[in-house]
Motif scaffolding. Structure first.
Motif, PDB file in Angstrom:
ATOM      1  N   GLY A 159       0.834  -1.202   0.000  1.00 34.18           N
ATOM      2  CA  GLY A 159       0.000   0.000   0.000  1.00 34.18           C
ATOM      3  C   GLY A 159       0.864   1.244   0.000  1.00 34.18           C
ATOM      4  N   PRO A 160       0.277   2.383  -0.350  1.00 35.31           N
ATOM      5  CA  PRO A 160       1.037   3.628  -0.383  1.00 35.31           C
ATOM      6  C   PRO A 160       1.582   4.017   0.977  1.00 35.31           C
ATOM      7  CG  PRO A 160      -1.314   4.050  -0.615  1.00 35.31           C
ATOM      8  CD  PRO A 160      -1.129   2.580  -0.748  1.00 35.31           C
ATOM      9  N   GLY A 161       0.870   3.617   2.040  1.00 34.03           N
ATOM     10  CA  GLY A 161       1.340   3.949   3.382  1.00 34.03           C
ATOM     11  C   GLY A 161       2.652   3.289   3.707  1.00 34.03           C
ATOM     12  N   GLU A 162       2.826   2.046   3.278  1.00 35.48           N
ATOM     13  CA  GLU A 162       4.064   1.337   3.553  1.00 35.48           C
ATOM     14  C   GLU A 162       5.218   1.990   2.802  1.00 35.48           C
ATOM     15  OE1 GLU A 162       5.826  -3.182   3.735  1.00 35.48           O
ATOM     16  OE2 GLU A 162       3.984  -2.816   2.652  1.00 35.48           O
ATOM     17  N   THR A 163       4.958   2.428   1.597  1.00 31.49           N
ATOM     18  CA  THR A 163       5.988   3.114   0.825  1.00 31.49           C
ATOM     19  C   THR A 163       6.429   4.385   1.537  1.00 31.49           C
ATOM     20  OG1 THR A 163       4.962   2.299  -1.186  1.00 31.49           O
ATOM     21  CG2 THR A 163       6.548   4.068  -1.448  1.00 31.49           C
ATOM     22  N   LYS A 164       5.499   5.127   2.077  1.00 34.25           N
ATOM     23  CA  LYS A 164       5.806   6.353   2.827  1.00 34.25           C
ATOM     24  C   LYS A 164       6.630   6.020   4.073  1.00 34.25           C
ATOM     25  CE  LYS A 164       5.154  10.704   4.229  1.00 34.25           C
ATOM     26  NZ  LYS A 164       5.808  10.672   5.512  1.00 34.25           N
ATOM     27  N   LEU A 165       6.251   4.915   4.742  1.00 36.89           N
ATOM     28  CA  LEU A 165       6.975   4.488   5.937  1.00 36.89           C
ATOM     29  C   LEU A 165       8.429   4.158   5.595  1.00 36.89           C
ATOM     30  CD1 LEU A 165       6.466   3.850   8.962  1.00 36.89           C
ATOM     31  CD2 LEU A 165       6.004   1.505   8.286  1.00 36.89           C
ATOM     32  N   GLU A 166       8.610   3.427   4.495  1.00 41.18           N
ATOM     33  CA  GLU A 166       9.969   3.084   4.081  1.00 41.18           C
ATOM     34  C   GLU A 166      10.781   4.332   3.743  1.00 41.18           C
ATOM     35  OE1 GLU A 166       9.303   0.408   0.889  1.00 41.18           O
ATOM     36  OE2 GLU A 166       9.223  -1.349   2.179  1.00 41.18           O
ATOM     37  N   THR A 167      10.115   5.306   3.094  1.00 46.63           N
ATOM     38  CA  THR A 167      10.783   6.575   2.759  1.00 46.63           C
ATOM     39  C   THR A 167      11.246   7.287   4.024  1.00 46.63           C
ATOM     40  OG1 THR A 167       9.378   6.804   0.812  1.00 46.63           O
ATOM     41  CG2 THR A 167      10.529   8.771   1.531  1.00 46.63           C
ATOM     42  N   ASP A 168      10.340   7.339   5.021  1.00 46.55           N
ATOM     43  CA  ASP A 168      10.694   7.989   6.295  1.00 46.55           C
ATOM     44  C   ASP A 168      11.883   7.292   6.953  1.00 46.55           C
ATOM     45  OD1 ASP A 168       8.678   9.788   5.938  1.00 46.55           O
ATOM     46  OD2 ASP A 168       7.265   8.812   7.293  1.00 46.55           O
ATOM     47  N   ARG A 169      11.847   5.950   6.927  1.00 42.39           N
ATOM     48  CA  ARG A 169      12.934   5.190   7.555  1.00 42.39           C
ATOM     49  C   ARG A 169      14.263   5.447   6.843  1.00 42.39           C
ATOM     50  NH1 ARG A 169       9.534  -0.303   8.618  1.00 42.39           N
ATOM     51  NH2 ARG A 169       8.934   0.143  10.762  1.00 42.39           N
TER      52      ARG A 169
END
Length: 309
Positions: free
Chosen positions: A46-56
């Protein structure tokens, strides 16, 4: 306050945040992750997981940058420490549980003017000050970050440059708050961290601080447990003279006896002996200054050419 202190705090915050990074990421990935459709079929993130990975990734990049900066700053600190060691002036490190009164004690012993607050971790920048004992011996004193029980390894790493001041010391003043309910737990917690950073074998003098606010029975009990401890009050000045006396006793002293006739043009050597040695006698003769003193091995080697039988 310093750039180094701010970098250490930022790194510690990121070390703490990274494994706890949550938020909308998980909810959004659950909504989209197992559903076929426009997003690309079964198993699509999902797009949320992609955002989480970006933040990490951003946090990891920032952490790497901070670690590089701290490494560069530590080289400067290593140079300063090496310079202090070459000067022959012994270093005393003030360590202890957070809020035990270490900075107040440094101010009392050296007049350093270091920030003092009734707050956890008020000290994050290592402060090194030079002072002279009543017996005339020059020493440096270093204030360090306060320790806590179960200090996470990543925090020990983040504050390593502060803690390194302890590892290069000839003596550790282990300050404990005598007015606390469980000072023994504080002592144990600090010793665990000292062992972890490789400073467990450095000679230690326990300093029971805040005597003016402590219970007499508790002080007596602590003195039975920690034999040889010194009771002081950084606030009132109680016990400070006794503390200086014990510091002078415990610091490694000059142990090589010399009798040297130093030419007058080598006045800097005479000054070194006066500053770092234990002088028995000084006699000004026609050819130079006759010194009878005890000095360390390095200074004895410099005086060897002028040795008198």
């Amino acid at each position: 306050r310093s750039k180094e202190g701010k970098a250490q705090v930022a790194l510690a915050q990121m070390e703490y945040m990274l494994p706890r990074l949550r938020g909308w990421g998980e909810a959004l990935s659950r909504q989209a992750g197992g559903r076929a459709g426009a997003n690309g079929g079964v198993g699509t993130r999902g797009p949320g997981e992609t955002k989480l990975e970006t933040d990490r990734r951003r946090i990891r990049d920032q952490m790497s940058k901070l670690k590089r900066e701290l490494k560069d700053m530590s080289k400067v600190r290593d140079t300063q420490r090496s310079s202090r060691r070459r000067s022959g002036i012994p270093q005393v490190a003030i360590a202890g549980y957070t809020n035990a009164g270490k900075s107040s004690l440094l101010n009392r012993l050296t007049g350093a003017g270091v920030l003092v607050e009734d707050a956890l971790f008020a000290t994050l920048d290592p402060t090194v000050r030079k002072t002279r004992t009543p017996g005339g011996r020059d020493i440096t004193m270093a204030d360090t970050v306060g320790f806590v029980r179960h200090l996470p390894h990543q925090l020990v790493e983040a504050f390593k440059s502060t803690l390194e001041e302890v590892t290069s010391a000839a003596l550790v003043l282990h300050v404990v708050d005598g007015s606390e309910d469980a000072p023994e737990l504080q002592l144990r917690a600090v010793r665990e961290v000292l062992a972890e950073i490789g400073a467990g074998n450095i000679p230690e003098l326990v300093v029971i601080n805040k005597a003016d606010a402590a219970d007499e029975l508790q002080l007596s009990r602590l003195l039975r447990i920690e034999r040889g401890a010194v009771v002081v009050s950084a606030h009132s000045g109680q016990g400070i003279d006794e503390l200086f006396r014990r510091i002078e006793e415990l610091l490694p002293g000059p142990n090589q006896a010399v009798r040297a006739l130093v030419p007058y043009e080598r006045g800097e050597l005479v000054a070194k002996v006066m500053q770092h040695g234990l002088v028995d006698s000084v006699e000004y003769q026609e050819l130079g200054t006759l010194l009878i003193a005890k000095v360390d091995a390095e200074l004895a080697a410099e005086l060897a050419a002028f040795e008198q039988k």
